[in-house]
Design an enzyme around this catalytic site. Structure first.
Site, PDB file in Angstrom:
ATOM      1  N   ASP A 142      41.580  32.398  40.373  1.00 18.80           N
ATOM      2  CA  ASP A 142      41.239  31.395  40.849  1.00 18.80           C
ATOM      3  C   ASP A 142      40.110  30.284  40.353  1.00 18.80           C
ATOM      4  OD1 ASP A 142      43.333  31.675  43.276  1.00 18.80           O
ATOM      5  OD2 ASP A 142      41.663  33.362  43.682  1.00 18.80           O
TER       6      ASP A 142
ATOM      7  N   LYS B 250      42.331  27.970  36.023  1.00 22.48           N
ATOM      8  CA  LYS B 250      43.020  28.069  34.668  1.00 22.48           C
ATOM      9  C   LYS B 250      44.064  26.841  34.532  1.00 22.48           C
ATOM     10  CE  LYS B 250      43.870  32.347  35.291  1.00 22.48           C
ATOM     11  NZ  LYS B 250      43.075  32.672  36.429  1.00 22.48           N
TER      12      LYS B 250
ATOM     13  N   GLY C 111      48.606  31.583  41.341  1.00 21.55           N
ATOM     14  CA  GLY C 111      48.659  30.033  41.753  1.00 21.55           C
ATOM     15  C   GLY C 111      47.759  29.166  40.921  1.00 21.55           C
ATOM     16  N   HIS C 112      48.517  28.170  40.210  1.00 22.20           N
ATOM     17  CA  HIS C 112      47.958  27.328  39.391  1.00 22.20           C
ATOM     18  C   HIS C 112      48.038  25.663  39.874  1.00 22.20           C
ATOM     19  CE1 HIS C 112      47.891  30.048  35.647  1.00 22.20           C
ATOM     20  NE2 HIS C 112      47.006  30.271  36.511  1.00 22.20           N
TER      21      HIS C 112
ATOM     22  N   GLN D  33      45.840  35.582  36.985  1.00 15.94           N
ATOM     23  CA  GLN D  33      44.882  36.558  37.667  1.00 15.94           C
ATOM     24  C   GLN D  33      43.476  36.365  36.695  1.00 15.94           C
ATOM     25  OE1 GLN D  33      48.348  38.198  37.202  1.00 15.94           O
ATOM     26  NE2 GLN D  33      48.544  37.119  38.951  1.00 15.94           N
TER      27      GLN D  33
END
Length: 430
Positions: A13, A16, A40-41, A224
């Site tokens: 988180d 990225k 999640g991005h 991650q």
């Protein structure tokens, strides 16, 4: 021009998605090399916000090739739904713009089932997974019983592989008192989804090798982060794949030396989702304030993230484990307005001072942070695009972080907006 690998230097988180999207303007190919749709991005481009979890961040940029490598585990139903959601937002994803490795392992409904059941077993170590089947899919990969993308194109062989897979999973389900999986139903589901994913499938290692030899700039996108690496992270509170930079080559099929520059991503503070050790965690108003200002909620799960001060010990360890050449420091603006800011420079463990993250669970749980305190800044850094726009105290903070982690800050992000980025070193430059 150097090919670049982007990896998280904390517990994920770190931002990225924005950095990869920003760098993808300079790249011609963007490759996801590990993880699954537990990553999640969030990309903010103008007035549009894109939330990705499986597809490479480059898919939102016209003219770029995106690749899902063999190191990724792919939920084919989520794959289809994420493409459909992007289409609703005006982004057309086609086999001309996205390729998927034939030998990427599939995540099946039975993997999601098992992931959730394990998290709910009383009395066991609870990892805090996303319950999306990532871990069980990687287990089947290592156990040599997984179904892979390319298998969908061979119905007869697929049927035999389903039998092998269910010999294992139905025994597990029976032992847990759960309903068994119907072989015919699973086979039908796979054959039904096959025409929607197979047009994207190929031996991507061969394409990537040709692109590399042709001098195309390749950006490797990690999911991650280092401290969630299956080998080097805070085990067992980790993900089920290798997240360090070396995995970029293994998870894409490119040879050693294909990555020329490793960019680590770190927040100006620290967050973590799920269970596990967190030495600098703040359970007070300061921690809650960081979470509120930073909008610290998981893109995939919506869970609030745990927040704390920047941990230089942990990031310094990540720099060494990845061979990081430079760091992209994100969310500096979240620290605006604080009277003081702290950084963990070492730990106390049983009265001793140590400067590394220890190996065992018991030692990790006993760590006490040793802090260095900095004067805060009251001026806003949000949206700054040059050093000249930063307060002196913020510059001092960033420069001290560089000393503590043993790596220069190559990029500095001051908001979720793509262009609110200060560039000190272009990772793609010679």
């Amino acid at each position: 021009m150097a090919n670049v690998a982007v990896v998280g230097a904390q517990w994920g988180d770190e931002g990225k998605g924005k950095i990869v999207d920003w760098l993808s303007e300079r790249a011609e190919v963007v490759v996801r090399f590990q993880g699954g749709h537990n990553a999640g991005h969030t990309l903010v481009i103008g007035n549009q916000t894109y939330k990705l979890s499986l597809l490479p961040s480059g898919v939102v940029r016209p003219g770029k090739l995106s690749v899902i490598g063999n190191g990724v585990v792919v939920d084919p139903w989520h794959f289809v739904s994420e493409i459909a959601r992007l289409k609703e937002q005006g982004v057309e994803v086609t086999p001309a713009t996205l390729r998927v490795a034939n030998h990427a392992v599939l995540i099946l409904p039975l993997h999601r089932d098992l992931d959730g059941w394990r998290e709910d077993v009383p009395g066991v170590i609870r990892i805090g997974t996303t319950r999306r089947g990532i871990g069980p899919a990687y287990e089947d990969k290592v156990g040599r019983r997984a179904i892979r993308v390319g298998d969908l194109g061979e119905p007869e062989a697929l049927a035999r592989k389903v039998d092998t897979l269910l010999a294992h999973h139905n025994a597990l389900r029976q032992g847990l008192g759960r309903d068994l999986v119907s072989r015919d139903d699973l086979l039908k589901e796979l054959l039904d989804i096959a025409p929607r994913i197979l047009p994207f499938a190929e031996d991507v290692w061969e394409r990537l090798d040709g692109l590399r030899r042709a001098g195309k700039r390749i950006l490797f996108e990690g999911a991650q982060a280092t401290m969630l690496d299956i080998d080097h992270g805070t085990y067992p509170y980790v993900t089920s794949s290798n997240t360090v930079a070396a995995q970029a080559m293994i998870g894409s099929g490119l040879g050693n030396g294909s990555v020329g520059y490793v960019l680590g991503i770190a927040k100006a503070y620290t967050t973590r989702v799920g269970d596990g050790p967190f030495p600098t965690e703040l359970l007070d108003d300061i921690g809650r304030g960081l979470g509120d200002r930073g909008r610290e909620f998981g893109t995939v799960t919506g869970r609030p993230r745990r927040c704390g001060w920047f941990d230089a010990v942990m990031v310094r360890q990540a720099v060494k484990l990845n061979g990081i050449d430079g760091v992209a420091l994100t969310k500096l603006d979240v620290l605006d307005g604080m009277s003081e800011v702290k950084v963990c420079t070492a730990y106390k463990l049983d009265g001793r001072t140590i400067e590394r993250f220890p190996f065992t669970m018991q030692a990790q749980a006993k760590l006490e942070p040793v802090y260095e305190t900095f004067e805060g800044w009251q001026q806003s850094t949000r949206g700054a695009r040059s050093w000249a726009q930063l307060p002196a105290a913020a510059i001092k903070y960033v420069r001290r972080l560089e000393e503590l982690i043993g790596s220069p800050v190559a990029l500095l992000s001051t908001s979720p907006e793509r262009d609110d980025t200060i560039l000190m070193k272009d990772p793609f430059a010679d």
